[in-house]
Design a protein around this motif. Structure first.
Motif, PDB file in Angstrom:
ATOM      1  N   LEU A  12       0.839  -1.198   0.000  1.00  0.00           N
ATOM      2  CA  LEU A  12       0.000   0.000   0.000  1.00  0.00           C
ATOM      3  C   LEU A  12       0.874   1.247   0.000  1.00  0.00           C
ATOM      4  O   LEU A  12       1.632   1.484   0.945  1.00  0.00           O
ATOM      5  N   GLN A  13       0.778   2.027  -1.067  1.00  0.00           N
ATOM      6  CA  GLN A  13       1.413   3.342  -1.119  1.00  0.00           C
ATOM      7  C   GLN A  13       0.347   4.350  -0.718  1.00  0.00           C
ATOM      8  O   GLN A  13      -0.683   4.455  -1.388  1.00  0.00           O
ATOM      9  N   LEU A  14       0.608   5.069   0.356  1.00  0.00           N
ATOM     10  CA  LEU A  14      -0.409   5.932   0.937  1.00  0.00           C
ATOM     11  C   LEU A  14       0.044   7.388   0.963  1.00  0.00           C
ATOM     12  O   LEU A  14       1.141   7.697   1.412  1.00  0.00           O
ATOM     13  N   ALA A  15      -0.832   8.249   0.468  1.00  0.00           N
ATOM     14  CA  ALA A  15      -0.637   9.699   0.553  1.00  0.00           C
ATOM     15  C   ALA A  15      -1.905  10.279   1.181  1.00  0.00           C
ATOM     16  O   ALA A  15      -2.909  10.477   0.503  1.00  0.00           O
ATOM     17  N   ASP A  16      -1.851  10.491   2.495  1.00  0.00           N
ATOM     18  CA  ASP A  16      -2.989  11.057   3.220  1.00  0.00           C
ATOM     19  C   ASP A  16      -2.726  12.552   3.394  1.00  0.00           C
ATOM     20  O   ASP A  16      -2.042  12.979   4.326  1.00  0.00           O
ATOM     21  N   LEU A  17      -3.255  13.332   2.472  1.00  0.00           N
ATOM     22  CA  LEU A  17      -3.035  14.772   2.491  1.00  0.00           C
ATOM     23  C   LEU A  17      -3.764  15.442   3.650  1.00  0.00           C
ATOM     24  O   LEU A  17      -3.337  16.492   4.135  1.00  0.00           O
ATOM     25  N   GLN A 153      -2.429   1.902  -4.604  1.00  0.00           N
ATOM     26  CA  GLN A 153      -2.107   3.292  -4.322  1.00  0.00           C
ATOM     27  C   GLN A 153      -3.351   3.923  -3.702  1.00  0.00           C
ATOM     28  O   GLN A 153      -4.457   3.677  -4.161  1.00  0.00           O
ATOM     29  N   CYS A 154      -3.129   4.723  -2.675  1.00  0.00           N
ATOM     30  CA  CYS A 154      -4.247   5.363  -1.991  1.00  0.00           C
ATOM     31  C   CYS A 154      -3.910   6.826  -1.741  1.00  0.00           C
ATOM     32  O   CYS A 154      -2.849   7.145  -1.213  1.00  0.00           O
ATOM     33  N   THR A 155      -4.826   7.689  -2.148  1.00  0.00           N
ATOM     34  CA  THR A 155      -4.708   9.117  -1.871  1.00  0.00           C
ATOM     35  C   THR A 155      -5.966   9.540  -1.124  1.00  0.00           C
ATOM     36  O   THR A 155      -7.083   9.185  -1.525  1.00  0.00           O
ATOM     37  N   ILE A 156      -5.762  10.295  -0.046  1.00  0.00           N
ATOM     38  CA  ILE A 156      -6.877  10.799   0.752  1.00  0.00           C
ATOM     39  C   ILE A 156      -6.758  12.313   0.803  1.00  0.00           C
ATOM     40  O   ILE A 156      -5.717  12.847   1.202  1.00  0.00           O
TER      41      ILE A 156
END
Length: 183
Positions: A12-17, A153-156
């Motif tokens: 899991l590549q996570l970018a929680d903005l 990939q996950c972007t929040i």
């Protein structure tokens, strides 16, 4: 003879903005024989929404009185208790007494709506409780991402979640039913 859990691996590549959290996590998810792909992927989503270096999956459906995911601090105290599905209000209150923060990620369409109507007043006074709900079609879309080996990939951003692989992307809008501390 007891059936064994099926093991799923997820990178899991996570970018929680929203939280300013950026990381890669190598996850192992044990899917209990009675667990659906949808529930397993909702657990993965719960991980993404609350990710930290110390967040870990619980022992599973067959273990009562344990969180689906929990984050334990250096002193051994439970910083965050996360349940997926439609937990009993007594279990929610018990979790709120044991952890600094409790998160419930409800799913299941109409069943989740009825559960919240019956539960909201009973847990509304819990100041450390945050309750989110996925729409029925979002849960099904999440289930479609399930594979034994996943690279996701996950972007929040602004409460919206984009989760996907090279083949498929889903956009999720978890509804906040009860805001947690600091929201």
């Amino acid at each position: 003879m007891a059936l064994k859990s099926t093991i799923f691996k997820a990178e899991l590549q996570l970018a929680d903005l929203d939280r300013g959290y950026f990381a890669e996590h190598a996850l192992t998810l044990a899917r209990h024989p009675s667990e659906t792909d949808e529930r397993m992927m909702v657990r993965l989503l719960a991980f993404a929404l609350n990710a930290s270096p110390t967040l870990a999956f619980g022992r599973g459906l067959s273990t009562e009185d344990e969180a689906d995911l929990q984050d334990v601090d250096a002193t051994g105290a439970i910083a965050c208790w996360i349940d997926v599905g439609l937990p009993d209000e007594k279990n929610i209150r018990r979790a709120c007494n044991r952890a600094r923060q409790v998160v419930v990620l409800a799913y299941g369409g109409r069943g989740a709506d009825i559960w919240w109507q019956q539960t909201a007043a009973k847990v509304g006074s819990q100041k450390n409780l945050r309750v989110l709900q996925l729409a029925a079609e979002e849960g099904k879309a999440l289930a479609s991402l399930a594979e034994r080996s996943m690279k996701l990939q996950c972007t929040i951003q602004d409460g919206v979640v984009w989760l996907g692989s090279d083949r498929r992307q889903v956009e999720l809008h978890p509804a906040v039913l009860q805001a947690g501390p600091g929201e």
